[in-house]
Design a protein around this motif. Structure first.
Motif, mmCIF file in Angstrom:
data_model
loop_
_atom_site.group_PDB
_atom_site.id
_atom_site.type_symbol
_atom_site.label_atom_id
_atom_site.label_comp_id
_atom_site.label_asym_id
_atom_site.label_seq_id
_atom_site.Cartn_x
_atom_site.Cartn_y
_atom_site.Cartn_z
ATOM 1 N N ARG A 545 5.866 -10.342 13.372
ATOM 2 C CA ARG A 545 5.320 -9.047 12.995
ATOM 3 C C ARG A 545 5.405 -8.933 11.469
ATOM 4 O O ARG A 545 6.235 -9.593 10.837
ATOM 5 C CB ARG A 545 6.121 -7.895 13.607
ATOM 6 N N VAL A 546 4.559 -8.074 10.922
ATOM 7 C CA VAL A 546 4.580 -7.904 9.468
ATOM 8 C C VAL A 546 4.785 -6.433 9.129
ATOM 9 O O VAL A 546 3.994 -5.574 9.516
ATOM 10 C CB VAL A 546 3.272 -8.415 8.824
ATOM 11 N N ARG A 547 5.874 -6.172 8.448
ATOM 12 C CA ARG A 547 6.147 -4.803 8.005
ATOM 13 C C ARG A 547 6.082 -4.761 6.484
ATOM 14 O O ARG A 547 5.875 -5.768 5.834
ATOM 15 C CB ARG A 547 7.550 -4.381 8.447
ATOM 16 N N THR A 548 6.323 -3.573 5.937
ATOM 17 C CA THR A 548 6.254 -3.477 4.481
ATOM 18 C C THR A 548 7.529 -2.878 3.893
ATOM 19 O O THR A 548 8.258 -2.160 4.577
ATOM 20 C CB THR A 548 5.038 -2.644 4.046
ATOM 21 N N ASN A 549 7.753 -3.221 2.639
ATOM 22 C CA ASN A 549 8.815 -2.578 1.877
ATOM 23 C C ASN A 549 8.161 -1.440 1.114
ATOM 24 O O ASN A 549 7.332 -1.683 0.237
ATOM 25 C CB ASN A 549 9.440 -3.549 0.866
ATOM 26 N N ILE A 840 13.339 -9.958 7.948
ATOM 27 C CA ILE A 840 13.707 -10.337 6.586
ATOM 28 C C ILE A 840 13.030 -9.339 5.666
ATOM 29 O O ILE A 840 11.868 -8.972 5.890
ATOM 30 C CB ILE A 840 13.254 -11.782 6.270
ATOM 31 N N CYS A 841 13.751 -8.853 4.656
ATOM 32 C CA CYS A 841 13.132 -7.869 3.765
ATOM 33 C C CYS A 841 13.326 -8.209 2.299
ATOM 34 O O CYS A 841 12.969 -7.428 1.434
ATOM 35 C CB CYS A 841 13.633 -6.467 4.085
ATOM 36 N N GLY A 842 13.886 -9.388 2.008
ATOM 37 C CA GLY A 842 13.936 -9.823 0.606
ATOM 38 C C GLY A 842 12.534 -10.188 0.155
ATOM 39 O O GLY A 842 11.602 -10.213 0.967
ATOM 40 N N GLY A 845 9.857 -12.289 2.012
ATOM 41 C CA GLY A 845 9.043 -11.834 3.133
ATOM 42 C C GLY A 845 7.546 -11.921 2.863
ATOM 43 O O GLY A 845 6.746 -11.883 3.793
ATOM 44 N N GLY A 846 7.171 -12.063 1.578
ATOM 45 C CA GLY A 846 5.740 -12.179 1.263
ATOM 46 C C GLY A 846 5.356 -13.553 0.758
ATOM 47 O O GLY A 846 4.254 -13.755 0.268
ATOM 48 N N ASP A 847 6.278 -14.496 0.864
ATOM 49 C CA ASP A 847 6.006 -15.840 0.343
ATOM 50 C C ASP A 847 5.660 -16.785 1.506
ATOM 51 O O ASP A 847 6.458 -16.953 2.437
ATOM 52 C CB ASP A 847 7.263 -16.341 -0.383
ATOM 53 N N PRO A 848 4.466 -17.396 1.457
ATOM 54 C CA PRO A 848 4.039 -18.192 2.621
ATOM 55 C C PRO A 848 5.033 -19.271 3.064
ATOM 56 O O PRO A 848 5.260 -19.421 4.268
ATOM 57 C CB PRO A 848 2.716 -18.807 2.148
ATOM 58 N N ALA A 849 5.648 -19.976 2.141
ATOM 59 C CA ALA A 849 6.580 -21.031 2.559
ATOM 60 C C ALA A 849 7.795 -20.416 3.256
ATOM 61 O O ALA A 849 8.317 -20.960 4.241
ATOM 62 C CB ALA A 849 7.016 -21.857 1.351
ATOM 63 N N SER A 863 9.106 -8.492 6.141
ATOM 64 C CA SER A 863 8.717 -7.255 5.485
ATOM 65 C C SER A 863 8.483 -7.563 4.009
ATOM 66 O O SER A 863 9.292 -8.247 3.384
ATOM 67 C CB SER A 863 9.811 -6.200 5.651
ATOM 68 N N CYS A 864 7.370 -7.083 3.479
ATOM 69 C CA CYS A 864 7.022 -7.446 2.097
ATOM 70 C C CYS A 864 6.305 -6.295 1.410
ATOM 71 O O CYS A 864 5.958 -5.308 2.052
ATOM 72 C CB CYS A 864 6.127 -8.675 2.112
#
Ligand code: PEP
Ligand code: MG
Length: 890
Positions: A545-549, A840-842, A845-849, A863-864
């Motif tokens: 799932r993808v959440r946001t900060n 993960i919320c560091g 969370g938005g880095d593909p690798a 979360s990104c």
């Protein structure tokens, strides 16, 4: 015996596309094209293993190489019916480098190799065109002199200029056979003078010198820089391709061109490119003559498309285009030559493209049935989506046009003008937005192009170095702005009587080619239907799932539009910097008494309640994770005298007392100090107020909408189970109070950040108390490495450059250390609670690798930041398709 040489063409194809590691991209694709029946002049590829051997053995070739090259050359001679070095009908070859991936910075091409004082006469006789022969010879000396002998190309240009001046002509085309003969003599003399020995006459010597130059260029500084920037290992090596020459410059029925099977800027399904009649390959890229468009539809008044000028060859090329796309199932970047109306293919490779084009091509190809949806998902680089989400110029914003060039790479960029790549890099390192302005760019400028926000050149076309590289990098670029003159000495550019100096601001619109003086306002991007389609396909296959900060309604709203499935981290301290609140926040922190703190907190409560209600409203039933206060205190202490005086007055005390208190509170190591749950434990009233604000807001929204939000309350910086027990008890107590007061009950969870190594190692005990874990990999990286988040920037780049760390671990998760701790925490946590929700919320969370890592580690969500939500959705889909997530134990 090892095989070092692979033939292609004339029905003898020893290579194929899959052999790119051995044959390099160019060699593998030449063999592939030849084997599917496309017209490829015969030749052979010396493998990348020879390059590796060469460097492993003190620059010696394998002993079998000479014989194998000899045999392959003989095969080419037989196929073409001419002989290398023959004085009547000489075979001429091109020598080109070809690594696994196309790599600027290396020796590229030597054409017409095999010409000397005697074979040039043979070529003149055989072609019946002495001018062509002498022009070809001078081109050869010039290219060989430049790339093999390392002589500055100006030295050759000067000789040509001199002859032109002497003859009173302006264009190269006005020079006769005798004139080119004079140029050749002049060039040979100059080479002999500079190198202390005559220009090599023996074709075999020429060939081996050119081969040596290709291998030598693999280790030159420009190639090394490029490899470093693109993570290309030095041991890959380059191949060398030797191929029979065909000539695009033998008359008006000859041409040469570079094109893409679809538009590399927009992705539109049209044949896109440039060609020149009666020209040799280098002329198209060199920008000396203006290349013409391929198709009639694309021709502007005064231009002559290939479709009109050479209908036969054009139609044949259109068929080749279809064949190649069907065969490679991807957009191709091709080079061709027409010799006396006969088409030859000289190169094909997957074409570089903008993010917009990559998206459109992937979606279109899936719709056309060339690839399936999953393949389309894999085709788009998630990081490149960033380009699509970035601003363009506000159409309504005032602007002052300076000039116009070619729209070489889309996007808008604004920054101060710099005229050198080094300066671009130096200024960008200090945080400045710069526009790199060059007459033209070359591989030496790569680092500056990388550092710049945008690139402007005054020379070169849509396939010029600047255009191609900028598109690949996603930098907005305006190329070939002929109306602009650049004076490096004066550090200024001029157009239409206006002058812009280094350090002044300009704005580029890479989509229109316009250049403006000063800054121009920008607007947020509108996402295309293709974007939504690809996102839909990605959503079908992803597991994560993808959440946001997000803390602000604007961020939460943006993230929702980008498809966020809830908030994974609301940093409540970020809500406290507002000018209307910061006074109360400082009062709370500086107060020495509980009553003083409570008074300040009562001022903050309504703000917080409203904040949370807003977030619940926007997220409409999706999970919202709110982290209780985690302020490294130094971020909040008053600094200026005015700030101290203000806090003093709000607390009814004096400035001296406040200064003493600020002193008391200041910490030597705030990142490891009185922050996170430590603060909540020292001052329980803070978390009480926040919990109250959350529950009151949840009840309010439940009443308002009939749908109760489900808050997830998160305790930061927990190291021990006891810390979580104490803080959770505080939250539960407030919940009961609010539910009793309001007569309303809402479901909620209390979990914890896992951001300290100790928390990972004791995660089983922590999981007994907490409902969920969210990995705070920023702090976890900081504490695992013992590397300050605030100071690492000073020396980390050096670590990455030296290869001590493969990547900045604050950008891309360190799988061996931080990742190992995450896995331990997951195992231990899920052993106690098999359904424990993990996120993960560091920043990772938005880095593909890192998302790939999260998939493999079996987390539930990432979360990104809002703009990275689409990046994360696509990266999560790619991670799922790559077969990650196998160790999910839930
Ligand atoms: C973290 O540490 O990874 C985190 C998300 O929290 P913050 O960046 O606010 O410390
Ligand atoms: Mg943290």
């Amino acid at each position: 015996m090892s095989k070092w040489v692979y033939s292609f063409g004339a029905g003898h194809n020893e290579g194929k596309a899959e052999m790119r590691n051995l044959l390099g991209g160019k060699g593998a694709n030449l063999a592939e094209m030849a084997s599917i029946g496309l017209p490829v002049p015969p030749g052979f590829t010396i493998t990348t293993e020879v390059c590796t051997y060469y460097y492993d053995h003190g620059k010696q070739y394998p002993s079998e190489l000479r014989d194998q090259v000899g045999e392959a050359l003989a095969r080419v001679e037989a196929a073409v019916g001419t002989k290398f070095g023959d004085t009547h009908k000489p075979l001429l070859v091109s020598v080109r480098s070809g690594a696994r991936v196309s790599m600027p910075g290396m020796m590229d091409t030597v054409l017409n190799l095999g010409l000397n004082d005697r074979t040039v006469e043979g070529l003149a006789a055989a072609s019946g065109d002495a001018r062509f022969a002498w022009d070809s010879y001078r081109r050869f000396i010039q290219m060989f002199g430049g790339v093999v002998l390392g002589i500055d190309h100006h030295r050759f240009e000067e000789i040509i200029e001199h002859v032109k001046l002497d003859r009173g002509v302006i264009e190269d085309t006005e020079l006769t056979a005798q004139d080119w003969h004079r140029v050749v003599d002049g060039c040979k003399e100059m080479v002999a003078e500079v190198k202390g020995q005559p220009f090599p006459q023996h074709p075999q010597d020429q060939l081996w010198a050119a081969i040596g130059a290709v291998f030598g260029s693999w280790m030159n500084p420009r190639a090394n820089t490029y490899r470093r920037l693109h993570d290309i290992p030095a041991n890959w090596g380059t191949a060398v391709n030797v191929q029979a020459m065909v000539f695009g410059n033998m008359g008006e029925d000859c041409a040469t061109g570079v094109c893409f099977t679809r538009d590399p800027s927009t992705g539109e399904n049209i044949f896109y490119g440039e060609y020149l009649i009666n020209a040799q390959g280098e002329d198209v890229v060199a920008g000396i003559r203006t290349p013409q468009p391929m198709s009639k539809a694309r021709a502007k008044p005064g231009e002559r498309s290939m479709e009109e000028a050479m209908p036969g060859a054009y139609q044949e090329l259109v068929k080749v285009r279809e064949t190649l796309e069907r065969h490679y199932t991807d957009m191709q970047d091709i080079e061709f030559t027409v010799q006396q109306n006969k088409l030859y293919m000289l190169q094909t490779r997957n074409g570089k493209r903008t993010a917009a084009a990559s998206l459109k091509i992937a979606v279109d190809m899936a719709r056309e049935g060339l690839i399936d949806e999953k393949e389309a998902i894999k085709r788009v680089n998630p990081a490149a989506l960033d380009q699509l989400l970035h601003p363009t110029l506000d159409p309504k914003a005032p602007r002052k046009l300076l000039s116009k060039g070619l729209p070489a790479s889309p996007g808008a960029a604004c920054g101060t003008v710099v005229f050198s790549a080094d300066e671009a890099e130096a200024r960008a390192a200090k945080g400045e937005n710069v526009i790199l302005v060059r007459i033209e760019t070359s591989p030496e400028d790569i680092h500056g192009m990388h550092a710049a926000k945008g690139i402007l050149t005054t020379r070169g076309g849509m396939t010029s170095h600047a255009a191609v590289v900028a598109r690949g990098m996603g930098r907005p670029c305006v190329a070939g702005a002929g109306g602009v003159t650049v004076d490096y000495g004066a550090q200024a550019l001029a157009a239409g009587g206006q002058i812009v100096r280094a350090g002044e601001t300009i704005t580029l619109d890479g989509a229109t080619g316009e250049i403006f003086i000063g800054p121009v306002a920008m607007v947020e991007p509108q996402l295309s239907g293709d974007f939504a389609t690809l996102m839909e396909w990605a959503d079908k296959v992803r597991r994560l799932r993808v959440r946001t900060n997000a803390e602000t309604p604007l961020d939460a709203d943006t993230a929702r539009k980008f498809g966020a499935e809830g908030i994974g981290l609301c940093r409540t301290e970020h809500m406290f910097f507002d000018p209307a609140r910061i006074g109360a926040v400082r009062q709370m922190i500086m107060s020495e008494t509980e009553s003083g703190r409570r008074e300040a907190l009562s001022r903050l409560l309504p703000f917080q309640r409203q904040d949370f209600a807003e977030l619940f409203r926007i997220m409409a039933g999706l999970p919202v994770t709110i982290r209780l206060l985690d302020p490294p205190l130094h971020e909040f202490l008053p600094h200026s005298e005015a700030e101290i005086a203000e806090v003093a007055s709000s607390l009814g005390t004096d400035v001296v007392t406040m200064q003493r208190r600020a002193q008391e509170l200041s910490e030597a190591n705030p990142m490891l100090g009185h922050r996170g749950c430590r603060l909540g434990i020292s001052y329980p009233e803070i978390y009480e107020m926040q919990a109250r604000a959350i529950f009151e807001a949840a009840v309010q929204i439940a009443k308002e909408t009939g749908k109760a939000p489900v808050p997830e309350i998160m305790i930061p910086l927990v190291a021990t189970r006891r810390e979580l027990e104490i803080t959770k008890a505080q939250v539960d107590k407030v919940a009961q109070e609010v539910f009793a007061e309001s007569g309303h009950h809402v479901e909620y969870y209390v979990g914890t950040m896992i951001e300290l190594p100790r928390a990972c190692l004791t995660a089983d005990r922590i999981a007994e108390v907490g409902d969920f874990f969210s990995f705070g990999t920023n702090d976890l990286t900081q504490t695992t490495f013992g590397l300050s988040r605030d100071d690492a920037g000073k020396f980390l780049p050096l670590y990455v450059e030296k290869g001590i760390m493969p990547k900045d671990p604050f950008v891309s998760i360190d799988p061996d250390g931080v990742g190992a701790l995450v896995r331990i925490a997951k195992e231990k946590g899920r052993a106690v609670k098999p359904d424990l929700k993990l996120g993960i919320c560091g920043e990772h969370g938005g880095d593909p690798a890192s998302i790939q890592f999260c998939e493999e580690a079996g987390l539930d969500y990432v979360s990104c930041s809002p703009y990275r939500v689409p990046v994360a959705r696509l990266a999560a889909a790619q991670a799922a398709l790559s077969g990650g997530g196998t160790d999910r134990t839930a």
